[in-house]
Scaffold this active site. Structure first.
Site, short mmCIF file in Angstrom:
data_model
loop_
_atom_site.label_atom_id
_atom_site.label_comp_id
_atom_site.label_asym_id
_atom_site.label_seq_id
_atom_site.Cartn_x
_atom_site.Cartn_y
_atom_site.Cartn_z
N SER A 44 2.93 -4.23 -4.50
CA SER A 44 2.18 -4.97 -3.49
C SER A 44 0.75 -4.47 -3.32
O SER A 44 -0.09 -5.18 -2.74
CB SER A 44 2.90 -4.91 -2.14
OG SER A 44 3.11 -3.57 -1.74
N ASP A 332 -1.33 -2.86 7.48
CA ASP A 332 0.02 -2.94 8.03
C ASP A 332 0.70 -1.59 7.82
O ASP A 332 0.03 -0.59 7.59
CB ASP A 332 0.80 -4.12 7.44
CG ASP A 332 0.98 -4.02 5.93
OD1 ASP A 332 0.85 -2.91 5.36
OD2 ASP A 332 1.27 -5.06 5.29
N HIS A 335 0.09 -0.86 3.71
CA HIS A 335 -1.04 -1.21 2.84
C HIS A 335 -2.39 -0.93 3.50
O HIS A 335 -2.57 -1.19 4.69
CB HIS A 335 -0.96 -2.70 2.47
CG HIS A 335 0.36 -3.09 1.90
ND1 HIS A 335 1.34 -3.72 2.64
CD2 HIS A 335 0.88 -2.90 0.67
CE1 HIS A 335 2.40 -3.94 1.88
NE2 HIS A 335 2.15 -3.43 0.67
#
Length: 368
Positions: A44, A332, A335
């Site tokens: 991600s 978040d 990340h």
């Protein structure tokens, strides 16, 4: 995580990689210049939208407030309020950020210019991120890359395809999920079944196999991004009663990085013409977290999107989002923010490609 450390012995870029990148950066506007092709493998931290095409994937970011600071202000499949480090590095190299593989027609000419295979929830191990239902593991991504090599050969012929594949630069960022969404989860079997030494040996063996497979498929210039201090990301801090970094997790990360550095050295010796580089990510990230004001940030121990202890840790549509996003290191629970990515990409680029960085000093990634 795609962040850079300080040890010169591990950051020495193979001369051919550096020369090729310098040429591409300095001359990318010339019609006769070599065209820099990049293939990106990861999770991600570098995904640009592959999981949007996986119908049942729970590792998605195609909802507000992701992309709020991207060019059109809408979700793009990136796990950030804006750009990934990969986007910013592409800007600095003077090339478009490669598109997600699953967005392309299998025979699309765009594959000749580079592809992003990264997938949120992906790991070195195939069982990593199992509870996301759908995600592209590193093996899956290499499978898709193998398909890409076949299409390239069909388009331009064997000789030209081999040159393209040999000259391309391969950015690989894997391993974070093998800890955060596997070994560190008490309800998953790997953390119960293996000691850390055993788990690390498993990762090492699998990664050696994956590097070798990429080599057989034509990859020569590979850059592996080591892990940052995972014990300091908001989702891990939330496990501490005092919101401190988890020392044991960071120690395991350092062991992982050390093991992969040795693997890179061994493969550089054993595989003909391979140019593997280990980009040490650890110390720069830790410095950014421990001394955020040095870089213009105010908050590094919690996230802009208040989801540190929520299930999943993602910034869902009901979350409370900070208005001063440039002051937060983390977007978040997992990340970095766009602003942090810009700082870390600058440091990454300057250390990995020092001469090219001088040539590209007018790059579009902003100084924070």
């Amino acid at each position: 995580m795609m962040f850079l450390g300080t040890k010169q012995t591990t950051m020495a870029t193979p001369a051919l990689v550096l020369a090729f990148v310098i040429s591409a950066v300095v001359h990318h506007t010339s019609a006769t210049a070599p065209s820099l092709v990049t293939f990106i493998f990861g999770d991600s931290l570098t995904e640009v939208g592959n999981n949007n095409y996986l119908r049942y994937s729970l590792a998605r970011s195609d909802f507000p407030f992701y992309g709020i600071d991207y060019s059109n202000g809408k979700p793009t499949g990136r796990f950030s309020n804006g750009r990934t480090i990969g986007d910013i590095i592409s800007e600095k190299l003077g090339i478009p950020s490669p598109p997600p593989y699953l967005s392309l027609n299998p025979t699309d000419d765009a594959i000749l210019k580079g592809v992003n295979y990264a997938s949120g929830g992906a790991g070195i191990l195939n069982d990593t991120g199992l509870y996301f239902i759908q995600r592209l593991s590193f093996d899956d991504q290499i499978d898709y890359f193998e398909n890409t090599t076949k299409v390239i050969k069909a388009k331009v012929g064997e000789q030209a395809a081999n040159k393209l594949l040999n000259d391309a630069i391969y950015f690989i960022g894997m391993g974070s999920n093998d800890y955060v969404n596997n070994f560190l989860q008490p309800f998953l079997p790997d953390g119960q079944q293996y000691t850390h030494d055993e788990f690390l040996a498993l990762l090492h063996l699998k990664l050696a196999e994956q590097f070798t497979r990429l080599y057989v498929l034509g990859a020569r210039k590979m850059i592996f991004h080591g892990l940052g201090p995972l014990g300091c990301i908001p989702s891990q801090r939330a496990k501490s009663t005092t919101n401190q970094c988890l020392h044991q997790v960071n120690e395991w990360v350092l062991e992982f990085n050390s093991k992969v550095k040795k693997l890179v050295n061994v493969l550089n010796y054993r595989l003909k013409n391979v140019q593997l580089t280990f980009a040490d990510t650890y110390q720069d990230v830790l410095d950014l977290i421990n001394d955020p004001s040095k870089y213009g940030f105010k908050v590094s121990d919690t996230s802009c999107c208040r989801v540190d202890t929520a299930v999943g840790g993602l910034c869902l549509s009901y979350a409370h989002v900070c208005t001063n996003r440039k002051e937060y290191v983390f977007w978040d629970a997992f990340h970095p923010s766009d602003a942090a990515n810009a700082i870390l990409a600058d440091r990454f680029f300057a250390k990995l490609f020092p001469v090219a960085a001088g040539a590209a000093q007018n790059g579009s990634a902003p100084k924070h």
